[in-house]
Design a protein around this motif. Sequence first.
Motif, PDB file in Angstrom:
ATOM      1  N   SER A  39       0.857  -1.190   0.000  1.00 19.86           N
ATOM      2  CA  SER A  39       0.000   0.000   0.000  1.00 19.86           C
ATOM      3  C   SER A  39       0.890   1.236   0.000  1.00 19.86           C
ATOM      4  O   SER A  39       1.398   1.668   1.037  1.00 19.86           O
ATOM      5  N   ASP A  40       1.153   1.785  -1.171  1.00 18.46           N
ATOM      6  CA  ASP A  40       1.951   2.998  -1.288  1.00 18.46           C
ATOM      7  C   ASP A  40       1.506   3.756  -2.533  1.00 18.46           C
ATOM      8  O   ASP A  40       0.526   3.390  -3.190  1.00 18.46           O
ATOM      9  N   SER A  41       2.219   4.799  -2.867  1.00 19.91           N
ATOM     10  CA  SER A  41       1.814   5.651  -3.992  1.00 19.91           C
ATOM     11  C   SER A  41       1.920   4.942  -5.326  1.00 19.91           C
ATOM     12  O   SER A  41       1.349   5.387  -6.317  1.00 19.91           O
ATOM     13  N   TYR A  42       2.666   3.828  -5.372  1.00 22.16           N
ATOM     14  CA  TYR A  42       2.813   3.096  -6.615  1.00 22.16           C
ATOM     15  C   TYR A  42       1.713   2.054  -6.820  1.00 22.16           C
ATOM     16  O   TYR A  42       1.584   1.492  -7.911  1.00 22.16           O
ATOM     17  N   SER A  43       0.976   1.740  -5.795  1.00 21.04           N
ATOM     18  CA  SER A  43      -0.009   0.667  -5.877  1.00 21.04           C
ATOM     19  C   SER A  43      -1.236   1.117  -6.666  1.00 21.04           C
ATOM     20  O   SER A  43      -1.910   2.070  -6.279  1.00 21.04           O
ATOM     21  N   PRO A  44      -1.555   0.462  -7.788  1.00 16.77           N
ATOM     22  CA  PRO A  44      -2.690   0.897  -8.597  1.00 16.77           C
ATOM     23  C   PRO A  44      -4.019   0.502  -7.968  1.00 16.77           C
ATOM     24  O   PRO A  44      -4.113  -0.491  -7.249  1.00 16.77           O
ATOM     25  N   GLN A  45      -5.027   1.278  -8.234  1.00 15.26           N
ATOM     26  CA  GLN A  45      -6.376   0.935  -7.797  1.00 15.26           C
ATOM     27  C   GLN A  45      -6.773  -0.399  -8.408  1.00 15.26           C
ATOM     28  O   GLN A  45      -6.553  -0.646  -9.591  1.00 15.26           O
TER      29      GLN A  45
ATOM     30  N   ILE B 100      -3.801  -6.053 -11.286  1.00 13.41           N
ATOM     31  CA  ILE B 100      -3.906  -4.917 -12.199  1.00 13.41           C
ATOM     32  C   ILE B 100      -2.549  -4.556 -12.789  1.00 13.41           C
ATOM     33  O   ILE B 100      -1.520  -4.564 -12.096  1.00 13.41           O
ATOM     34  N   ILE B 101      -2.556  -4.221 -14.092  1.00 16.66           N
ATOM     35  CA  ILE B 101      -1.437  -3.555 -14.749  1.00 16.66           C
ATOM     36  C   ILE B 101      -1.917  -2.165 -15.148  1.00 16.66           C
ATOM     37  O   ILE B 101      -2.952  -2.030 -15.817  1.00 16.66           O
ATOM     38  N   ALA B 102      -1.193  -1.130 -14.739  1.00 18.62           N
ATOM     39  CA  ALA B 102      -1.591   0.250 -15.022  1.00 18.62           C
ATOM     40  C   ALA B 102      -0.505   0.949 -15.820  1.00 18.62           C
ATOM     41  O   ALA B 102       0.683   0.656 -15.679  1.00 18.62           O
ATOM     42  N   ASP B 103      -0.938   1.904 -16.667  1.00 17.31           N
ATOM     43  CA  ASP B 103       0.020   2.698 -17.429  1.00 17.31           C
ATOM     44  C   ASP B 103      -0.073   4.169 -17.031  1.00 17.31           C
ATOM     45  O   ASP B 103      -0.918   4.561 -16.223  1.00 17.31           O
ATOM     46  N   LYS B 104       0.797   5.003 -17.606  1.00 20.70           N
ATOM     47  CA  LYS B 104       0.868   6.405 -17.225  1.00 20.70           C
ATOM     48  C   LYS B 104      -0.289   7.231 -17.786  1.00 20.70           C
ATOM     49  O   LYS B 104      -0.491   8.374 -17.366  1.00 20.70           O
ATOM     50  N   ASP B 105      -1.019   6.670 -18.740  1.00 16.19           N
ATOM     51  CA  ASP B 105      -2.163   7.385 -19.305  1.00 16.19           C
ATOM     52  C   ASP B 105      -3.448   7.132 -18.523  1.00 16.19           C
ATOM     53  O   ASP B 105      -4.495   7.677 -18.874  1.00 16.19           O
ATOM     54  N   GLY B 106      -3.399   6.284 -17.503  1.00 12.94           N
ATOM     55  CA  GLY B 106      -4.582   6.049 -16.687  1.00 12.94           C
ATOM     56  C   GLY B 106      -5.345   4.786 -17.011  1.00 12.94           C
ATOM     57  O   GLY B 106      -6.387   4.519 -16.393  1.00 12.94           O
ATOM     58  N   ASN B 107      -4.872   4.004 -17.969  1.00 11.63           N
ATOM     59  CA  ASN B 107      -5.518   2.710 -18.247  1.00 11.63           C
ATOM     60  C   ASN B 107      -5.139   1.696 -17.172  1.00 11.63           C
ATOM     61  O   ASN B 107      -3.988   1.641 -16.731  1.00 11.63           O
TER      62      ASN B 107
END
Length: 440
Positions: free
Chosen positions: A3-9, A53-60
């Motif tokens: 649980s940190d700033s890198y963890s995606p929703q 989840i896999i997240a990218d910098k565009d918000g996907n």
Amino acid sequence: MISDSYSPQQSRHVIDHFPGEENTRLGERRNNAVARALTPLLPIYADVADGGIIADKDGNRFIDFASGIAVTTVGARNPKVIAAAKEALDHFTHTNFSITPYESYVAVCEKLNEITPGNHEKRSVLLNSGAEAVENAVKIARHYTRRPSVVVFDYAYHGRTNLTMTMTAKNIPYRNGFGPLASNVFRTPMSYPLRDNLSGQEAATKAITMIDAGVGPENIACVVVEPIQGEGGFIEPAQGFLTAINQWCQDNGIVFIADEIQAGLCRTGHWFACDYEDVVPDLVTTAKGLAGGMPLSAVTGRAEIMDSPIPSGLGGTYTGNPVACAAALAALDQMAELDLCSAAQRIDNIITEELSPLLELDHVAELRGRGAMKALEFVHPDGAPDPERTAKIAAAVRDRGVLALVCGFYGNVIRMLPPLVIEEELLRDGLQVIVEEARK
């Protein structure tokens, strides 16, 4: 999960202007820098991955039913794996075990000797990739038996080196234009219950008859088989097939090699897929989930076979890298501590519950596999493979935020390989998207 700033929703989301500006820019850079043969499946570039989840910098955000092809079994940011790798980095990045050895290499071998099937005395050797593990297993078997030939099965996938792509059944994209292929590799029928309608014993008899006539057991060093085939379509052989092939190998002094690179290490609900039939291989190859995302593979097996090659006969510059070994020890501990075999069985139950209704459709031939290694096979009304529909479904679920891979000799199978730490709500959401698209 961390649980940190890198963890995606932990929810899927695809932006309106998919794939997005940053992904488009990176795609242009890739086109100008990376060989065409490495064209990615997704038009997105990962920024962070965690949980399911896999997240990218565009918000996907994509629900991950691939796990880096069964690699991130314990999660892509498992905190204990990360901590172990960081601790190892503080000591050294590399020495080469064959020159200046280190404890973590020995500890990984000890653990693999403990958990692989069978109570006999074992040895292990660590390598870099799954293909390298398979190739070294063949080398060891040839050295031990003093025989040249290798037997593999229809639909098999074993890697991309010259020998392992020869052992792989599928031409495109794995073998096309890369010849000449390696010699002394022979193929025999695999048990494929959906298509051959044979019992395990009947399928084994058919395979053995062809081996006897076409190669001769006196010439065979090893038989290499995936207990559940991966790229070939998640083909689960009929009960008794592996047992019969293994027994025939024992009767003829042939090394039985189980390629557990994709199916092993809790993926199917047991530590190894061979465990379902209590099959004890002579050699076992592992990789993928072994080191929590770090590059590491292994061959583990009977001490008398593994010790056959002379000193320095096996190895390589980066084999058994100390950082990867530290990560592997943590990953293996997490598999036990989190009881990921049970987690895989729960995932199996959920996948079966959500996807079984699709079996009423004429174009869905089968839901098969074990644990968190499950697949749907799509066909035409006459039963012929339907790769076009399969590709369409995979693209449609991708556009809705679900990453599911296509496999199968004919490209007509969608496989599900979620991380074993995926949340149930996320798992069900992704499966329901697949159901909706498969019904169209």
